[in-house]
Design an enzyme around this catalytic site. Sequence first.
Site: not given
Length: 142
Positions: A43-44, A48-49, A56, A94, A97
């Site tokens: 994950n990256v 800015s969420y 994935e 999620c 993904c």
Amino acid sequence: MIGRDELLALAREASTRAYAPYSNFHVGAALQFADGSVVTGANVENASYGLSLCAETVAVGKVLSEGGRRDLVSVAVTGGAPGRAGQGATVTPCGRCRQMLNEVAQLGGTDPVVWCDGDEVVETTLSALLPHAFGPANLAKP
């Protein structure tokens, strides 16, 4: 071809490369194809969420941007605090993904097994995680 434990180990290794300064939740994914190749992702996050990328999604982006691969046969997903991936609650892909994985699976006409890591490893299929999926096959060809 490698088995469940080896694919989960690759996903855990990928999680160590996560950029997650905001959630401190490191996720790793490993995608295995029929030819034995494996593509991983971590994950990256972004300040800015909403612009953050799941592990994935990163792996699928690598697959498709490198010419794509057919016959996705298995996926391993893990997550947790830094250095503790696979410990605690089971992590599943999620919704976004699941859709991203479905894109690759439909390109090869497969329904990959998905191993979700945690204190308990849950084995399922992509079609069970995303029933009645929408994908390339649903689009009219010009």
